[in-house]
Motif scaffolding. Structure first.
Motif, PDB file in Angstrom:
ATOM      1  N   ASP A  50      67.245  -6.888   2.658  1.00 50.78           N
ATOM      2  CA  ASP A  50      66.152  -6.936   1.682  1.00 50.78           C
ATOM      3  C   ASP A  50      65.055  -7.911   2.110  1.00 50.78           C
ATOM      4  O   ASP A  50      63.861  -7.636   1.949  1.00 50.78           O
ATOM      5  N   LEU A  51      65.463  -9.058   2.648  1.00 43.69           N
ATOM      6  CA  LEU A  51      64.472 -10.014   3.144  1.00 43.69           C
ATOM      7  C   LEU A  51      63.741  -9.457   4.359  1.00 43.69           C
ATOM      8  O   LEU A  51      62.533  -9.650   4.516  1.00 43.69           O
ATOM      9  N   ALA A  52      64.478  -8.739   5.220  1.00 44.25           N
ATOM     10  CA  ALA A  52      63.848  -8.113   6.383  1.00 44.25           C
ATOM     11  C   ALA A  52      62.799  -7.093   5.940  1.00 44.25           C
ATOM     12  O   ALA A  52      61.688  -7.046   6.481  1.00 44.25           O
ATOM     13  N   ASN A  92      51.011 -13.230  12.445  1.00 45.12           N
ATOM     14  CA  ASN A  92      51.308 -12.893  13.838  1.00 45.12           C
ATOM     15  C   ASN A  92      52.372 -11.790  13.863  1.00 45.12           C
ATOM     16  O   ASN A  92      53.499 -11.985  13.420  1.00 45.12           O
ATOM     17  N   ARG A  93      52.014 -10.631  14.394  1.00 41.03           N
ATOM     18  CA  ARG A  93      52.905  -9.459  14.342  1.00 41.03           C
ATOM     19  C   ARG A  93      54.206  -9.683  15.118  1.00 41.03           C
ATOM     20  O   ARG A  93      55.283  -9.261  14.683  1.00 41.03           O
ATOM     21  N   ILE A  94      54.114 -10.347  16.259  1.00 42.90           N
ATOM     22  CA  ILE A  94      55.322 -10.593  17.058  1.00 42.90           C
ATOM     23  C   ILE A  94      56.275 -11.510  16.306  1.00 42.90           C
ATOM     24  O   ILE A  94      57.490 -11.290  16.280  1.00 42.90           O
ATOM     25  N   LEU A  95      55.713 -12.537  15.666  1.00 44.50           N
ATOM     26  CA  LEU A  95      56.536 -13.457  14.878  1.00 44.50           C
ATOM     27  C   LEU A  95      57.166 -12.744  13.686  1.00 44.50           C
ATOM     28  O   LEU A  95      58.355 -12.919  13.394  1.00 44.50           O
ATOM     29  N   ALA A  96      56.376 -11.922  13.003  1.00 44.26           N
ATOM     30  CA  ALA A  96      56.897 -11.180  11.854  1.00 44.26           C
ATOM     31  C   ALA A  96      58.019 -10.233  12.270  1.00 44.26           C
ATOM     32  O   ALA A  96      59.037 -10.097  11.581  1.00 44.26           O
ATOM     33  N   THR A  97      57.853  -9.579  13.429  1.00 45.17           N
ATOM     34  CA  THR A  97      58.891  -8.678  13.934  1.00 45.17           C
ATOM     35  C   THR A  97      60.163  -9.451  14.262  1.00 45.17           C
ATOM     36  O   THR A  97      61.277  -8.971  14.006  1.00 45.17           O
ATOM     37  N   ALA A  98      60.012 -10.649  14.811  1.00 52.57           N
ATOM     38  CA  ALA A  98      61.180 -11.494  15.093  1.00 52.57           C
ATOM     39  C   ALA A  98      61.902 -11.871  13.798  1.00 52.57           C
ATOM     40  O   ALA A  98      63.138 -11.953  13.757  1.00 52.57           O
ATOM     41  N   LEU A  99      61.136 -12.111  12.728  1.00 57.51           N
ATOM     42  CA  LEU A  99      61.747 -12.397  11.423  1.00 57.51           C
ATOM     43  C   LEU A  99      62.542 -11.193  10.919  1.00 57.51           C
ATOM     44  O   LEU A  99      63.653 -11.337  10.392  1.00 57.51           O
ATOM     45  N   VAL A 100      61.965 -10.010  11.050  1.00 56.94           N
ATOM     46  CA  VAL A 100      62.662  -8.777  10.640  1.00 56.94           C
ATOM     47  C   VAL A 100      63.986  -8.656  11.382  1.00 56.94           C
ATOM     48  O   VAL A 100      65.040  -8.379  10.786  1.00 56.94           O
ATOM     49  N   ASP A 101      63.946  -8.883  12.693  1.00 55.68           N
ATOM     50  CA  ASP A 101      65.155  -8.783  13.512  1.00 55.68           C
ATOM     51  C   ASP A 101      66.193  -9.826  13.095  1.00 55.68           C
ATOM     52  O   ASP A 101      67.390  -9.529  12.981  1.00 55.68           O
ATOM     53  N   MET A 102      65.730 -11.054  12.855  1.00 56.98           N
ATOM     54  CA  MET A 102      66.646 -12.136  12.480  1.00 56.98           C
ATOM     55  C   MET A 102      67.341 -11.838  11.156  1.00 56.98           C
ATOM     56  O   MET A 102      68.582 -11.923  11.047  1.00 56.98           O
ATOM     57  N   TYR A 103      66.566 -11.479  10.132  1.00 53.92           N
ATOM     58  CA  TYR A 103      67.172 -11.198   8.829  1.00 53.92           C
ATOM     59  C   TYR A 103      68.137 -10.006   8.907  1.00 53.92           C
ATOM     60  O   TYR A 103      69.205 -10.017   8.293  1.00 53.92           O
ATOM     61  N   SER A 104      67.756  -8.981   9.673  1.00 52.79           N
ATOM     62  CA  SER A 104      68.612  -7.794   9.793  1.00 52.79           C
ATOM     63  C   SER A 104      69.943  -8.139  10.437  1.00 52.79           C
ATOM     64  O   SER A 104      71.007  -7.721   9.980  1.00 52.79           O
ATOM     65  N   ARG A 105      69.878  -8.898  11.539  1.00 52.10           N
ATOM     66  CA  ARG A 105      71.104  -9.250  12.254  1.00 52.10           C
ATOM     67  C   ARG A 105      72.011 -10.160  11.424  1.00 52.10           C
ATOM     68  O   ARG A 105      73.220 -10.208  11.646  1.00 52.10           O
ATOM     69  N   CYS A 106      71.399 -10.894  10.504  1.00 53.52           N
ATOM     70  CA  CYS A 106      72.188 -11.772   9.635  1.00 53.52           C
ATOM     71  C   CYS A 106      72.628 -11.060   8.358  1.00 53.52           C
ATOM     72  O   CYS A 106      73.201 -11.690   7.458  1.00 53.52           O
ATOM     73  N   GLY A 107      72.357  -9.760   8.238  1.00 53.96           N
ATOM     74  CA  GLY A 107      72.818  -8.982   7.096  1.00 53.96           C
ATOM     75  C   GLY A 107      71.928  -9.063   5.874  1.00 53.96           C
ATOM     76  O   GLY A 107      72.271  -8.527   4.819  1.00 53.96           O
ATOM     77  N   LEU A 108      70.747  -9.700   5.977  1.00 54.43           N
ATOM     78  CA  LEU A 108      69.844  -9.855   4.831  1.00 54.43           C
ATOM     79  C   LEU A 108      68.733  -8.805   4.909  1.00 54.43           C
ATOM     80  O   LEU A 108      67.561  -9.107   5.187  1.00 54.43           O
TER      81      LEU A 108
END
Length: 859
Positions: A297-299, A279-295
């Motif tokens: 590479d995971l993003a 799901n692209r929207i879910l994947a984008t939310a994951l990217v945003d979450m990892y980025s905001r948490c400083g991770l």
């Protein structure tokens, strides 16, 4: 001789129709029905019509429409099926028209007619309320006002037109309330921001499903109560419900804002396990979450696995990398985004310019700002201007920043809080009290009296020793009782989110924490900011914490990007929204920075939002249906539309296929004299061109008194896409050149494509020469159409030269060459070395070459 159709045969026909995967199969089944059952049993066509109309396949639905139009005998079931199909296909006006036709034909609706019909009314724009009320009247007249599905649809309708009172009356008057009805009202209150009623209703629900939980979590997310989102999620799991994609997106949004990375990791793992990760929207939310948490590479890992990246996905990744201070990678991602064929947006450039600002890469930032308008056709907005002012100011170029403001936006009078706030901040950092004083006087003359400006100016005067001015400002602040909202930071400890507010010493270990912070400051340079921190606490001016405190905290957490992000959040949370102009700027900054829920929350708390307020929120919606509903709400509020409103709504009509709504907007624009505004006109040209109504598009184009590059490009592109108008596209391009208009890659791509349609190879070569002259020959979209034209005209060597000169070749570049070049196999191997991934067309071209060359082994 026809046969009588039984219930079991009806079920069989429906199953067979739903099993069809190609239109040819559906047509075969249709022929079978015609032969065995019609015309003696006209209802026999119903199962096939139903399966085709609601299949979600455009070709199936088109066939269903054709079949329906040729039916002489139509039943209620058939009308219901087509109404539902039109709503599902995004044609609400047609759905309502079909109901009118149903009434004229003497066919009476039933309880299955009204739920999709009411849903159609929700999406009818300005006519939504009027049509919905009429349908409601028909519901009462025919006696279906007690049907739970009909009532649920009506509750959703009244919620969409901001009439929660009527929605509640329907709910209270219903004797049979199922989970759908309860959820509809909870969602309605949630969308209005009425959390008290939404939660009270949710807690009273006799039964809930996953959609009920999702609606409640989304409501809390909209008002930025992210801790409650996670609390609800835990409760949902405790009672045994499995989350769906919508729930997980809300949870990830909450994790991103709270720094709850442990919870976010669990969501990621769960999404993989149940195959939601596609799901692209879910994947984008994951990217945003990892980025905001400083991770980061995971993003990046999640981002690279998104197969069909859209602009939102690219923006989330670029913003995430920018947020974590990696300018080089940020620019690399931007280049890949362009090569991928995704059009950058305003949000993209806010992230890029912000990254340049923090890296003090002034030259790169200014170059990107120029490219934004000249190459990508994006008109700079207040946040872009603020970024450039901040970029120049942070580099010590304060005078250049003031000059930029004067030249680009007419000085302080044309700027908003973001812009003059950035310049004032620089005046303080570099001790330019004279400029700071000029800005303060101009802002005073303009009537700007927000707390942030007062506090910044106070600091400038105080630190420069201008005691009289500082004391005067201190008195103004005190008399007006201005206060800064306390900053708030959150951190996750052992899976639990902890929240800290400025000047809040309620935590039992608060004093120990302050001692640890002071110990960090003792490790700094000799000009330690610890004394300054204590001095600021002693001064006691509004809001005990100021920029010096934030600087201290940032120095203390140097190297810890996650903690820096939290301190950054602490910094931007301070300030007031008591003035509409300031609130508008805040909403703009939040919406363009990816925190649209916060922007919406600010909007819902404005006492008197103006047109700019509405436009700011309208432009931030990701969902077209929500945006159109918000536009309807704006119209009902009595706030007038301006050129920005029309442009935004018309752009949504393109995405939403809401052509009829677009026509209504055109009529309104003509009525109020805004149809000749260049941005409105450009949007109308695109609207009509998308529908192949090029004569209407040209009429709009000719009526724009001051056309810009986008106007010309939109009209030429419209002609080019409709291949038979290639000659007209060429004529218009030549006229564009003669008028001295600026050309970009869109201009050249369309013109060269038109030459291809007309097989005018010589003119194509001349335009190629012009691209070299103005520096666009290396741009990938221009290069691709040049390659295609040269290959079609058998000028293979010229095609190769163009191919070699393209700066970043994409899959289209490689595929075009492979399909026509004698070195196809070696080109394919080189393509793989360059890490450009082939598509199905690439393999078709390659296999075609191998077949013709009898290269069995390679094949």
């Amino acid at each position: 001789m026809t046969q009588t159709i039984t219930a079991s045969q009806t079920t069989t026909l429906l199953s067979l129709a739903r099993a069809c995967t190609a239109l040819s199969q559906l047509k075969q089944l249709h022929a079978h029905v015609l032969k065995l059952y019609l015309p003696g049993n006209p209802s026999a066509i119903g199962p096939l019509l139903s399966a085709a109309a609601i299949s979600g396949d455009p070709s199936f639905f088109s066939y269903a429409r054709s079949v329906f139009e040729h039916l002489r005998c139509r039943s209620t079931f058939m009308y219901n099926t087509m109404i539902r199909g039109h709503v599902q296909s995004g044609s609400p006006v047609t759905a309502v028209s079909l109901y009118s036709d149903m009434l004229r034909s003497g066919v009476e609706g039933n309880n299955y007619t009204f739920p999709p019909l009411i849903k159609a009314c929700v999406f009818m724009g300005p006519d939504s309320r009027a049509n919905g009320l009429l349908v409601h009247a028909h519901v009462v007249k025919l006696g279906y006002q007690a049907d739970p599905f009909v009532v649920s649809a009506l509750i959703e309708f009244y919620s969409s037109v901001c009439d929660l009172e009527s929605a509640r009356k329907l709910f209270d008057g219903s004797t049979v309330r199922d989970v759908v009805m309860w959820t509809a009202l909870v969602d309605g209150y949630g969308k209005e921001g009425d959390m008290e009623n939404a939660r009270h209703l949710f807690d009273e629900m006799p039964e809930r499903n996953v959609i009920s939980w999702s609606a409640m979590m989304a409501a809390y997310s909209r008002v930025s109560d992210f801790k409650e989102v996670l609390s609800l999620f835990r409760q949902m799991q405790e009672v045994g419900f499995e989350p769906n994609e919508s729930v997980l997106v809300s949870v990830l949004t909450a994790c991103a804002h709270l720094g709850a990375v442990t919870q976010g990791l669990w969501v990621h793992s769960y999404a993989k396990r149940v195959n939601f990760i596609s799901n692209r929207i879910l994947a984008t939310a994951l990217v945003d979450m990892y980025s905001r948490c400083g991770l980061v590479d995971l993003a990046l890992s999640v981002f690279h696995n998104i197969s069909d990246k859209d602009a939102e996905a690219w923006n989330a990744m670029i913003a995430g990398v920018a947020l974590n201070g990696d300018l080089v990678r940020c620019l690399e991602l931007f280049k890949k985004m362009i090569a991928h064929g995704s059009q950058p947006t305003e949000t993209t450039f806010v992230s890029l310019l912000t990254a340049c600002t923090h890296a003090k890469m002034t030259k790169e930032g200014l170059k990107l700002f120029e490219e934004m308008g000249n190459i990508h056709g994006i008109r700079p907005k207040s946040e872009h201007f603020a970024c450039i002012v901040d970029l120049l100011a942070r580099s010590g170029m304060v005078d250049e920043a003031e000059k930029f403001m004067e030249e680009k936006i007419g000085g302080l009078g044309g700027a908003d809080a973001n812009v003059w706030g950035a310049l004032l901040h620089a005046c303080r950092i570099y001790g330019n009290v004279e400029l700071g004083n000029r800005i303060w006087k101009k802002l005073t003359d303009m009537g700007i009296t927000d707390s942030g400006t007062h506090v910044l100016s106070y600091n400038i005067y105080k630190e420069a020793g201008w005691e009289n001015q500082a004391n005067h400002l201190r008195k103004l602040i005190s008399d007006a009782r201005m206060k800064k909202l306390p900053g708030c930071s959150v951190i996750e400890v052992n899976g639990v989110v902890k929240e800290f507010r400025a000047s809040d010493f309620c935590h039992p270990q608060a004093l120990e924490m302050c001692e640890v912070l002071d110990s960090f400051s003792s490790m700094e340079t000799p000009d330690s900011s610890s004394p300054l921190f204590k001095k600021r606490l002693q001064l006691g001016f509004p809001g005990d914490v100021d920029e010096a405190t934030i600087s201290l905290a940032l120095k203390a957490c140097s190297g810890d990007l996650g903690l820096c992000r939290q301190v950054h959040g602490f910094a931007i949370s301070s300030g007031f929204v008591s003035f509409t102009t300031v609130s508008n700027s805040l909403m703009n900054a939040y919406a363009k920075g990816g925190n649209f829920d916060r922007a919406l929350y600010i909007f819902e708390n404005l006492e008197r939002p103006d047109t700019v307020s509405w436009n700011t929120v309208l432009s931030g919606f990701r969902d077209s249906e929500d945006a159109l509903s918000f536009g309807v709400r704006m119209n009902l509020s009595g706030v007038g539309f301006d050129a920005v409103t029309y442009t935004t709504l018309l752009a949504i009509c393109l995405d939403y296929e809401g052509f009829l709504f677009g026509l209504q907007l055109h009529g309104l624009a003509i009525k109020f004299g805004l149809d000749t505004e260049v941005f409105v006109g450009n949007a109308l040209i695109s609207l009509y061109s998308r529908q192949d109504m090029l004569e209407h598009a040209r009429k709009v184009f000719d009526g724009i008194p001051s056309r810009d590059m986008v106007s010309w490009n939109a009209m030429i592109s419209g002609y080019t896409k409709e291949g038979s108008y290639g000659a007209e596209a060429i004529r218009l391009f030549i006229e564009m050149v003669r008028e001295g208009m600026k050309l970009d890659h869109v201009s050249f791509t369309s013109a060269v494509s038109a030459c291809g349609y007309e097989r005018n190879w010589e003119l194509g070569r001349q335009i190629h020469g012009l691209t070299i002259k103005v520096g666009y020959e290396k741009q990938v979209s221009v290069g691709n159409v040049l390659i295609s034209n040269y290959l079609k005209s058998e000028a293979v060597e010229d095609a190769k030269l163009v191919f070699m000169n393209i700066s970043e070749r994409n899959v289209v570049s490689w595929t075009t060459m492979i399909s026509m070049d004698e070195d196809a196999v070696s080109l394919f191997n080189q393509m793989r070395v360059d890490e450009v991934y082939p598509n199905d067309v690439t393999f078709v071209g390659l296999l075609h070459f191998i077949t013709n060359s009898n290269l069995v082994k390679e094949g």
